[in-house]
Design a protein around this motif. Structure first.
Motif, mmCIF file in Angstrom:
data_model
loop_
_atom_site.group_PDB
_atom_site.id
_atom_site.type_symbol
_atom_site.label_atom_id
_atom_site.label_comp_id
_atom_site.label_asym_id
_atom_site.label_seq_id
_atom_site.Cartn_x
_atom_site.Cartn_y
_atom_site.Cartn_z
ATOM 1 N N UNK A 658 41.311 55.157 30.397
ATOM 2 C CA UNK A 658 41.799 54.405 31.560
ATOM 3 C C UNK A 658 40.866 54.573 32.749
ATOM 4 N N UNK A 659 40.420 55.792 33.001
ATOM 5 C CA UNK A 659 39.494 56.065 34.101
ATOM 6 C C UNK A 659 38.220 55.237 33.933
ATOM 7 N N UNK A 660 37.673 55.212 32.714
ATOM 8 C CA UNK A 660 36.426 54.497 32.450
ATOM 9 C C UNK A 660 36.593 52.990 32.631
ATOM 10 N N UNK A 661 37.702 52.460 32.124
ATOM 11 C CA UNK A 661 37.926 51.014 32.180
ATOM 12 C C UNK A 661 38.162 50.554 33.612
ATOM 13 N N UNK A 662 38.960 51.296 34.367
ATOM 14 C CA UNK A 662 39.198 50.932 35.765
ATOM 15 C C UNK A 662 37.907 51.022 36.568
ATOM 16 N N UNK A 663 37.085 52.030 36.293
ATOM 17 C CA UNK A 663 35.805 52.170 36.992
ATOM 18 C C UNK A 663 34.889 50.984 36.694
ATOM 19 N N UNK A 664 34.839 50.560 35.433
ATOM 20 C CA UNK A 664 34.001 49.412 35.070
ATOM 21 C C UNK A 664 34.557 48.125 35.664
ATOM 22 N N UNK A 665 35.871 47.943 35.613
ATOM 23 C CA UNK A 665 36.493 46.728 36.144
ATOM 24 C C UNK A 665 36.333 46.646 37.664
ATOM 25 N N UNK A 666 36.380 47.789 38.325
ATOM 26 C CA UNK A 666 36.217 47.812 39.772
ATOM 27 C C UNK A 666 34.771 47.803 40.217
ATOM 28 N N UNK A 667 33.830 47.700 39.273
ATOM 29 C CA UNK A 667 32.384 47.726 39.581
ATOM 30 C C UNK A 667 32.022 48.964 40.384
ATOM 31 N N UNK A 668 32.576 50.107 39.966
ATOM 32 C CA UNK A 668 32.331 51.368 40.663
ATOM 33 C C UNK A 668 31.269 52.182 39.934
ATOM 34 N N UNK A 669 31.558 52.592 38.687
ATOM 35 C CA UNK A 669 30.559 53.316 37.905
ATOM 36 C C UNK A 669 30.808 54.794 37.737
ATOM 37 N N UNK A 670 31.871 55.331 38.353
ATOM 38 C CA UNK A 670 32.196 56.737 38.124
ATOM 39 C C UNK A 670 32.660 56.928 36.687
ATOM 40 N N UNK A 671 32.363 58.091 36.115
ATOM 41 C CA UNK A 671 32.741 58.367 34.733
ATOM 42 C C UNK A 671 33.014 59.853 34.566
ATOM 43 N N UNK A 672 33.955 60.169 33.692
ATOM 44 C CA UNK A 672 34.238 61.566 33.384
ATOM 45 C C UNK A 672 33.210 62.140 32.425
ATOM 46 N N UNK A 673 32.402 61.257 31.817
ATOM 47 C CA UNK A 673 31.303 61.695 30.972
ATOM 48 C C UNK A 673 31.761 62.353 29.679
ATOM 49 N N UNK A 674 30.804 62.955 29.008
ATOM 50 C CA UNK A 674 31.069 63.697 27.771
ATOM 51 C C UNK A 674 30.406 65.062 27.891
ATOM 52 N N UNK A 675 30.955 66.068 27.221
ATOM 53 C CA UNK A 675 30.405 67.428 27.384
ATOM 54 C C UNK A 675 28.997 67.597 26.825
ATOM 55 N N UNK A 676 28.612 66.746 25.874
ATOM 56 C CA UNK A 676 27.356 66.982 25.166
ATOM 57 C C UNK A 676 26.168 66.167 25.676
ATOM 58 N N UNK A 677 26.365 65.306 26.694
ATOM 59 C CA UNK A 677 25.230 64.530 27.200
ATOM 60 C C UNK A 677 25.527 64.077 28.624
ATOM 61 N N UNK A 678 24.529 63.413 29.264
ATOM 62 C CA UNK A 678 24.641 63.045 30.678
ATOM 63 C C UNK A 678 25.053 61.593 30.891
ATOM 64 N N UNK A 679 25.132 60.778 29.831
ATOM 65 C CA UNK A 679 25.494 59.377 30.033
ATOM 66 C C UNK A 679 26.997 59.220 30.242
ATOM 67 N N UNK A 680 27.419 58.010 30.525
ATOM 68 C CA UNK A 680 28.834 57.739 30.797
ATOM 69 C C UNK A 680 29.671 57.940 29.539
ATOM 70 N N UNK A 681 30.961 58.091 29.737
ATOM 71 C CA UNK A 681 31.882 58.294 28.625
ATOM 72 C C UNK A 681 31.805 57.154 27.612
ATOM 73 N N UNK A 682 31.613 55.916 28.092
ATOM 74 C CA UNK A 682 31.563 54.762 27.190
ATOM 75 C C UNK A 682 30.329 54.784 26.301
ATOM 76 N N UNK A 683 29.350 55.635 26.606
ATOM 77 C CA UNK A 683 28.178 55.749 25.748
ATOM 78 C C UNK A 683 28.498 56.330 24.392
ATOM 79 N N UNK A 684 29.643 56.979 24.253
ATOM 80 C CA UNK A 684 30.045 57.564 22.974
ATOM 81 C C UNK A 684 30.951 56.635 22.172
ATOM 82 N N UNK A 685 31.183 55.427 22.672
ATOM 83 C CA UNK A 685 32.082 54.501 21.979
ATOM 84 C C UNK A 685 31.351 53.748 20.879
#
Length: 743
Positions: A658-685
Motif C-alpha cells: 500500500x505504501x509503495x502504490x500510494x507513493x507511485x500514484x501520488x508521484x512522490x517516490x518514497x519507498x520502504x525498500x528491501x533489506x538486501x538492496x538499495x532500489x525501491x520495494x517494487x524492484x523486487x516484484x
C-alpha cells in the motif's frame, strides 16, 4: 472500407475526444516509450537492464514518481542523462510553459488572420514593442484607424467567418439581425416591446399555438452531445460531455419592460458587488460590463471583448518568457550550487557510487526541482543528512518546482508590478511603462484567464496556508513520533535531526527524497506519510479547479439537464411565481437552467454559490477518483505477488504494498525498500506487477491536471466569450428568481 467501416466507426466513437488531457496522456506515453527503447538499446553490456525495467524507469522519471527498480549508480552515464532529461520533460512547470507558448502563438495567428481580413493597425505588446498589421481593438487600444467601405465589408465577412456576427440564421437560411444591448444581452431587430418578460431569438418558437421550428422541437430541444463514447476524458470532477457550446433555444435578451427592469438592474448590481475584484473601468471603459466569480466577464460588447482579449494576449506574452526563465534559472543555480558543494565537501560519497561529484550534485538539484526524487547515490539524501546546505537547497527547489510554484510566481509578478509602477510615475498614459503596469495588474487580478498555475490573491493565500499547515504537521509529528526511536536517534545528532525533520516534511508530499530510511521510522509515522502522499496534489489541484473560469460549467452547474425536455406543464408550474402564464412559456428554459444547480446538488441555489461548496464538490470528486484506483491496484498487485507474500510476509506485507502504490500514484517516490538492496520495494516484484505500477504512475501523474474546459488551456476562440455571456445571463436569471421570491 467495406465490412470494416461499421466496426471502425464504432471504435472511433468510443475513443475520447482530443483535448488538453488526451494530448497530455499521449505526450507522456509516447515520450516514455521512445526513451525506453533508447534506454534499452544503450545498455552496457547489452540487455543488462530488462526492457520492463527500462520502461519502468523512463515512466517513473517522466511522471516524476521517482521509483527505481534498479540502482541508478549501476547505469551508464548516457542512461543517467536520459533520466535527467525525462525528469525535466515531465515537469509540470515545463508542460505549463509549453501550453502558454502554444496559446501565445495562437493569439498571434488569430491577429494575423484578422490582418488578412482587412483590420489593419499598429499595436504594442506588453513590453512596448510594436506588432504591425494587427487590430488595435484586438489588443485593447481604444483608437482605431479610419476604415473604407471595403474594409468595413471585409470586417463583416471576418465576423461571419469567425462566428462573431450578431446575426442568427433561421431554418430557411435567412438572417435575423440582432444588436448587442448595454447589458450584454442581444436584442432582436423585430419590435417586441409589447411582450413583457424574457425574449428569445426569432427562430425560437415555444408558443403552443404555433408550429415548433426545427430548433425547438421536442426531439431537438436538447443538443446532441459531441462525444458520447465509452472513454471520456474531461478531467477529475468535470461532468461528462461538458463543453463551452451554448445551447439552442437559450434566451438572447431579458426584456427591460417597466415591470421587470428594476429587478434585472438589482440582480446585475448584486452580482457585480459579489463577484468583481474591482471596477472593470480600470482596464477599459465598458457600457455595462461586469465581473462575476472566477474572473468571468459579462455584458461586454464585441469591441469590449476584443479589448479584454488584448489584455489576455499581453499577459500570455509576458508568461511566455517568464515561465521558461523561471524553469531554467532555478535549476541552473541549483545545479551549480549543489554540484560545487558535493565536489568540494563530499566527493568521496559520489565516487564510492562511481559517479562524478559535479554530476551527482547537479542531478539531485534537477530531480529536486522536478520533484522526481531520483538520486544517483544509492543512499539518496541520507548521504547528506548532516549537510545544512544540501538539505536547505534541495528543500527550496522542491517547493519552487511544485507546491509553492504558484506562490513564488505570484510574488515575482507582484514585485515586477511594483517596479513598473515606480517607473510609470509621472509618465503619459500611453507610455510603455503604463502599459506594463496595466498588463501586470490584469494578470494579478485575473490570473486564471491566462495561466493554470497562477492564482488570485485569496486562493494563493489559501494555498500558502495549507502548505504551511501540512508541512508543520509532518515536521512536528516527525520529531514527536520518533522519540525513543534508538535507530534514528543514534544515527543523527539532535542539531541535524531537527532540520532533517523539516526536509522530510517538505519531501513527503512530492519530492520523494529521503534523508532517513523509511523503514527505520515508527509505523505510526509511516501511516501518516501514506495519508500525506495520498493528498499530496490536493492543495494545488483543488485551488486550480476552484479558480477555473468555467468551474460551474465543468461541474455541470450550467448544463442542460434531462429535465429540460420535461413537459411544458411542469415548466409552467415552476415559473408561476415569476410572471404571467404567457411569460412562463417564453422564459421556462433559461430559468430552469438557472436552477440546475439546485436540482443537481439538492440544496438551495444561494447555498450552492458559496465558494466552500465548490471546494467540497471538488474534494469529493478527487477522493472518489483516487480511492478506487488505489484499491484496485493494491488488490491486483497482491494477487500477482501472492507467492512473494507467502515466502516472506514481513517484507512483502500488505502495508508495504500500500505504501509503495500510494507513493507511485501520488508521484512522490518514497519507498520502504528491501533489506538486501538499495532500489525501491517494487524492484523486487514480478514483471506483471511492475507493468501495473507503470499504469498507476501514469494515472497518478494526470490526477493533478486542470479540467478540459479550463480557459488557461484553451486556444482563444469566440465560443469562450459566448459561453461567458450565457453564464452571465443564467447568473442574472438565478438572482432574479430569488429577488422575486423564488424559493
Amino acid at each position: 472500407m467495406g465490412p470494416l467501416s461499421r466496426p471502425l466507426r464504432f471504435i472511433r466513437r468510443q475513443l475520447p475526444e482530443i483535448n488538453f488531457i488526451t494530448i497530455h496522456y499521449l505526450y507522456f506515453i509516447f515520450t516514455s516509450l521512445t526513451f525506453a527503447l533508447i534506454f534499452w538499446g544503450s545498455s552496457h553490456p547489452s540487455r543488462s537492464v530488462s526492457f520492463t525495467d527500462c520502461l519502468f524507469l523512463t515512466v517513473s522519471a517522466m511522471t516524476n514518481a521517482g521509483m527505481n527498480t534498479v540502482n541508478l549508480s549501476d547505469l551508464n552515464t548516457f542512461q543517467q542523462f536520459l533520466l535527467f532529461i525525462l525528469s525535466m520533460l515531465g515537469s509540470s512547470v515545463l508542460v505549463s510553459a509549453v501550453v502558454v507558448y502554444v496559446r501565445w502563438k495562437a493569439f498571434v495567428k488569430k491577429f494575423d488572420d484578422v490582418k488578412r481580413r482587412g483590420r489593419i493597425g499598429r499595436v504594442k505588446t506588453w513590453a512596448g514593442d510594436t506588432l504591425k498589421g494587427r487590430s488595435r481593438t484586438s489588443l485593447g487600444d481604444d483608437t482605431q484607424d479610419e476604415k473604407s467601405e471595403e474594409t468595413a465589408a471585409a470586417k463583416e465577412d471576418e465576423k461571419h467567418d469567425l462566428g462573431m456576427d450578431n446575426g442568427v440564421s433561421n431554418k430557411v437560411g435567412e438572417r435575423v439581425d440582432t444588436t448587442t444591448t448595454n447589458s450584454g444581452f442581444r436584442e432582436d431587430s423585430p419590435d417586441r416591446s409589447h411582450i413583457p418578460g424574457i425574449r428569445f431569438r426569432d427562430d425560437v418558437n415555444l408558443a403552443p399555438d404555433r408550429p415548433a421550428t426545427a430548433t425547438t422541437s421536442r426531439s431537438t430541444k436538447r443538443a446532441k452531445p459531441k462525444h458520447s463514447g465509452l472513454f471520456t476524458i474531461n478531467g477529475i470532477g468535470a461532468r461528462p460531455l461538458t463543453s463551452l457550446q451554448t445551447k439552442k433555444g437559450t434566451p438572447v435578451a431579458l426584456q427591460n419592460s417597466a415591470d421587470i427592469k428594476p429587478s434585472i438592474k438589482r440582480a446585475e448590481t448584486t452580482l457585480q458587488a459579489k463577484g468583481s475584484r474591482g471596477d472593470i473601468s480600470k482596464y477599459f471603459d465598458s457600457v455595462e460590463g461586469w465581473i462575476s466569480r472566477n474572473s468571468q466577464f459579462h455584458g461586454l460588447t464585441e469591441d469590449e471583448r476584443e479589448k479584454l482579449g488584448g489584455f489576455e494576449y499581453r499577459a500570455v506574452a509576458l508568461l511566455a518568457w517568464l515561465v521558461p526563465f523561471y524553469f531554467v534559472i532555478w535549476q541552473l543555480i541549483g545545479a551549480i550550487g549543489c554540484g560545487a558543494w558535493v565536489a568540494l565537501n563530499a566527493p568521496g560519497t559520489a565516487l564510492t557510487n562511481g559517479v562524478n561529484p559535479w554530476w551527482a550534485g547537479a542531478f539531485n538539484a534537477a530531480s529536486g526541482f522536478s520533484n522526481s526524487g531520483m538520486s544517483l547515490l544509492d543512499a539518496n539524501m541520507i548521504a547528506f543528512q548532516r549537510s545544512y546546505y544540501m538539505m536547505l537547497t534541495i528543500g527550496l527547489l522542491l517547493l519552487a518546482g511544485n507546491t509553492c510554484y504558484p506562490i513564488f510566481l505570484r510574488i515575482i509578478i507582484w514585485s515586477m508590478l511594483k517596479v513598473a509602477e515606480s517607473f510609470a510615475i509621472n509618465r503619459p498614459e500611453d507610455d510603455p511603462w503604463n502599459m506594463r503596469v496595466g498588463t501586470l495588474r490584469f494578470l494579478l487580478d485575473h490570473p486564471r484567464r491566462c495561466y493554470t498555475h497562477l492564482f488570485p490573491s485569496q486562493h494563493t493565500w489559501w494555498l500558502a496556508a495549507s502548505v504551511i499547515a501540512l508541512n508543520a504537521i509532518d515536521w512536528i509529528l516527525f520529531e514527536l513520533l520518533n522519540i525513543g526511536n534508538r535507530e534514528l536517534i543514534d544515527s543523527i545528532p539532535v542539531k541535524y535531526r531537527v532540520l532533517a525533520g523539516l526536509f522530510q516534511s517538505i519531501s513527503v508530499r512530492g519530492g520523494g527524497f529521503f534523508v532517513v530510511g523509511m523503514a527505520t521510522l515508527r509505523i505510526s509515522l509511516q501511516l501518516l506519510y501514506v495519508v500525506m502522499m495520498y493528498i499530496s496534489v490536493y492543495p494545488v489541484v483543488i485551488t486550480m479547479r476552484n479558480s477555473n473560469v468555467y468551474e460551474e460549467r465543468s461541474l455541470g452547474v450550467y448544463a442542460d439537464e434531462d429535465a429540460d425536455v420535461e413537459s411544458e406543464d411542469e415548466d409552467e408550474s415552476e415559473m408561476k411565481k415569476l410572471q404571467s402564464e404567457y411569460e412562463k412559456q417564453q422564459s421556462g428554459r433559461l430559468l430552469k437552467r438557472a436552477k440546475t444547480i439546485k436540482n443537481h446538488f439538492g440544496q438551495s441555489s444561494q447555498q450552492q454559490e458559496t465558494n466552500s461548496h465548490f471546494v467540497r464538490q471538488q474534494l469529493r470528486a478527487q477522493l472518489a477518483h483516487d480511492t478506487w484506483w488505489i484499491v484496485l491496484a493494491t488488490f491486483l498487485i497482491m494477487i500477482i505477488e501472492a507467492d512473494n507474500f507467502a515466502r516472506n510476509p514481513e517484507v512483502f506485507s500488505v502495508f508495504n504494498f500500500l505504501f509503495e502504490i500510494v507513493s507511485a500514484y501520488g508521484s512522490v517516490g518514497l519507498s520502504l525498500g528491501v533489506p538486501w538492496d538499495a532500489y525501491s520495494f517494487c524492484g523486487s516484484w514480478s514483471t506483471l506487477g511492475k507493468l501495473l505500477m507503470i499504469l498507476v504512475m501514469l494515472r497518478g501523474r494526470h490526477r493533478g491536471l486542470p479540467v478540459a474546459i479550463d480557459k488557461a488551456v484553451l486556444l482563444p476562440g469566440e465560443s469562450q466569450g459566448q459561453a461567458e455571456e450565457e453564464d452571465g445571463r443564467i447568473r442574472v436569471a438565478r438572482t432574479l428568481t430569488r429577488s422575486m421570491g423564488e424559493p
